[in-house]
Every structure is written in C-alpha cells, then in structure tokens.
Design a protein around this motif. Structure first.
Motif, mmCIF file in Angstrom:
data_model
loop_
_atom_site.group_PDB
_atom_site.id
_atom_site.type_symbol
_atom_site.label_atom_id
_atom_site.label_comp_id
_atom_site.label_asym_id
_atom_site.label_seq_id
_atom_site.Cartn_x
_atom_site.Cartn_y
_atom_site.Cartn_z
ATOM 1 N N CYS A 76 6.176 4.768 -0.542
ATOM 2 C CA CYS A 76 5.871 3.506 0.133
ATOM 3 C C CYS A 76 6.726 3.423 1.399
ATOM 4 O O CYS A 76 7.953 3.607 1.328
ATOM 5 C CB CYS A 76 6.180 2.314 -0.770
ATOM 6 S SG CYS A 76 5.405 2.372 -2.407
ATOM 7 N N ALA A 113 -7.893 2.164 -5.176
ATOM 8 C CA ALA A 113 -8.767 1.208 -4.491
ATOM 9 C C ALA A 113 -10.008 0.899 -5.314
ATOM 10 O O ALA A 113 -10.624 -0.154 -5.153
ATOM 11 C CB ALA A 113 -9.161 1.757 -3.123
ATOM 12 N N THR A 158 -2.341 0.691 -4.650
ATOM 13 C CA THR A 158 -1.966 -0.693 -4.356
ATOM 14 C C THR A 158 -1.075 -1.201 -5.482
ATOM 15 O O THR A 158 -1.413 -1.064 -6.663
ATOM 16 C CB THR A 158 -3.205 -1.594 -4.222
ATOM 17 O OG1 THR A 158 -4.015 -1.114 -3.140
ATOM 18 C CG2 THR A 158 -2.801 -3.036 -3.939
ATOM 19 N N ASN A 190 -4.427 6.883 -2.573
ATOM 20 C CA ASN A 190 -3.795 5.631 -2.174
ATOM 21 C C ASN A 190 -3.605 4.735 -3.399
ATOM 22 O O ASN A 190 -4.437 4.734 -4.316
ATOM 23 C CB ASN A 190 -4.645 4.901 -1.133
ATOM 24 C CG ASN A 190 -4.736 5.670 0.169
ATOM 25 O OD1 ASN A 190 -3.828 6.420 0.525
ATOM 26 N ND2 ASN A 190 -5.834 5.496 0.889
ATOM 27 N N ARG A 199 0.848 -1.186 0.000
ATOM 28 C CA ARG A 199 0.000 0.000 0.000
ATOM 29 C C ARG A 199 0.887 1.240 0.000
ATOM 30 O O ARG A 199 1.723 1.402 0.882
ATOM 31 C CB ARG A 199 -0.922 0.001 1.220
ATOM 32 C CG ARG A 199 -1.854 -1.211 1.281
ATOM 33 C CD ARG A 199 -2.834 -1.228 0.125
ATOM 34 N NE ARG A 199 -3.698 -2.396 0.155
ATOM 35 C CZ ARG A 199 -4.855 -2.451 0.790
ATOM 36 N NH1 ARG A 199 -5.283 -1.396 1.477
ATOM 37 N NH2 ARG A 199 -5.588 -3.549 0.762
#
Length: 246
Positions: free
Chosen positions: A205, A188, A162, A160, A137
């Motif tokens: 990160c 997301a 991933t 955010n 994440r």
C-alpha cells in the motif's frame, strides 16, 4: 479459522484447487523487485518481501521441514533469468507469540546466508509505519500454482486489493477471531484475491509493505470470507529490533 488454516497448509503442498492469485494478471516484468520466492526441494511454497539485503519477511506458517532456498530478482520461476539471485536461510525467526491454532502473530523473518546485491530487478521495500485505513487501494502478488496439476504461472501474478474495516471483516468471518493486528481485503470483484500458494507474500500500500498474506476461506476470493493479512505496523518494532540486533 483453525480448519481454514489446516487447509492452507495442505493446499500449499498438494496444489489443490485455488492455490494461486485468483482473478489476477501478469505483473509487468520485474515491476515488483522486492518479491522473494521461498522454496523447499526446488518447489515454491511461499512468497516474501526483501526488507533488508539479508532479511525477508514472510508468514510464520510458511515454516516447514526442509532446506530453504530464497530466490529474488525473478519474474518467472522456471525461466533462466540472469537477474535471479539465490540464497540459503541462515535463520528462520517466527514471531515468539505465533499461534498456529488461532492464526495470530503469523509473521516470520528469514535471515539469508548472504546479502543480496541490489540491482534494477532486486530492491528493498520499506515497512509501512502507519495503519492502513478502510477503502485504501493496495496490491498483492505471488507465484502460486494455477490448477490442480501444480502448474506454475508463466510469470509473477498480481491483483488489486481494497481494504475493509476490521468491523466489516469481523461481521463477514462470523466467529473467526479477527484482531486489530490483521488486515482484511478483497478484490474488485468476487473470487478475486490471493490464495493458498501465495502465503507470506506482501500486501503493498502506497509503495510500502503493509501486510503479509496469512489466510483465506475455503473458496479463495470469496467475499463472504475476505482475505486476511498480518498487519505490518503491529509488528514493525519487533521486525526492526530483530534486524538491528543481527
């Protein structure tokens, strides 16, 4: 991929649809003190990250004709904030193997004409030494325009991210050449991520910069063509060598 890269440059200058962090949010005030705004002719064109008091890391495709101003310590690019510090660019140092056609080695260092004064609103960010793994994440941020009229966001935007595996990214991009010196990520939800005006900004990160915003698909945040970043760990030796020799 070459078509996407050409569109990237066009959108940076023309403010076409999607040249912004899509599906993001206002970053808490001055919570990303490493962020830099690269400007030409008073116009924000790219983001960057302050990695030494006199060096910013950004994308090589952000190198355009004109005189650069680098702004750090900003939350809003339009407000008169006493925390802002402005510098000229003493040197633009793109990676010597940068390939604009295949968008490889898309990384550049900018040496400032003076050293930034570190404050609460202006801080350095470290270079991530290890590789970011799938499902990590992370976060990216930028000041890209938010509509077709070149309207800038009121404040820094963030979203955010991933991380996807290289194999998964290659499957989604199809014939595009996704190398191990790149990182792929997605938001997301669908149509959430970076877009054209956010080029050069950092992928963060675990509190370190792990990537540089490089390219995306025709529709920003489209899960069929995940966002692609230049992987910092693949270029860390080059970055530190250039900085230490300056």
């Amino acid at each position: 991929m070459a078509v996407s890269f050409v569109l990237l440059l066009l959108f940076v200058f023309n403010g076409a649809d999607g040249s912004h962090i899509v599906g993001g949010r206002d970053a808490p005030s001055h919570s990303r003190p490493y962020m830099a705004s690269l400007q030409v002719g008073g116009q924000h064109i790219c983001g960057g990250a302050l990695v030494r008091e006199d060096f910013v890391v950004t994308a090589a495709h952000c190198r355009v004709p004109g005189t650069y101003t680098v702004v750090v310590g900003a939350d809003s690019l339009t407000a008169n904030e006493p925390s802002k510090q402005e510098f000229g660019a003493a040197r633009l140092i793109p990676h010597p193997q940068y390939d604009p056609v295949r968008v490889r080695n898309d990384i550049m260092l900018i040496q400032l004409n003076n050293r930034a004064r570190l404050t609460e609103e202006v801080q350095l960010i470290s270079l991530k030494a290890d590789r970011v793994t799938a499902r990590s994440r992370c976060l990216t941020a930028g000041w890209g325009t938010i509509d077709d009229n070149d309207t800038l966001p009121r404040r820094l935007q963030e979203v955010n991210v991933t991380i996807l595996s290289t194999q998964a990214c290659r499957r989604r991009w199809g014939q595009a050449s996704i190398t191990r010196a790149m990182i792929c990520g997605r938001g997301a939800r669908d149509f959430q991520g970076f877009c054209f005006g956010d080029s050069g900004g950092p992928l963060v990160c675990d509190g370190a910069t792990a990537g540089v915003v490089s390219f995306s698909g025709r529709r920003c945040g489209d899960p069929r063509t995940p966002d692609v970043y230049t992987r910092i760990s693949s270029f860390r030796e080059w970055i530190t060598t250039v900085i230490n020799n300056s």
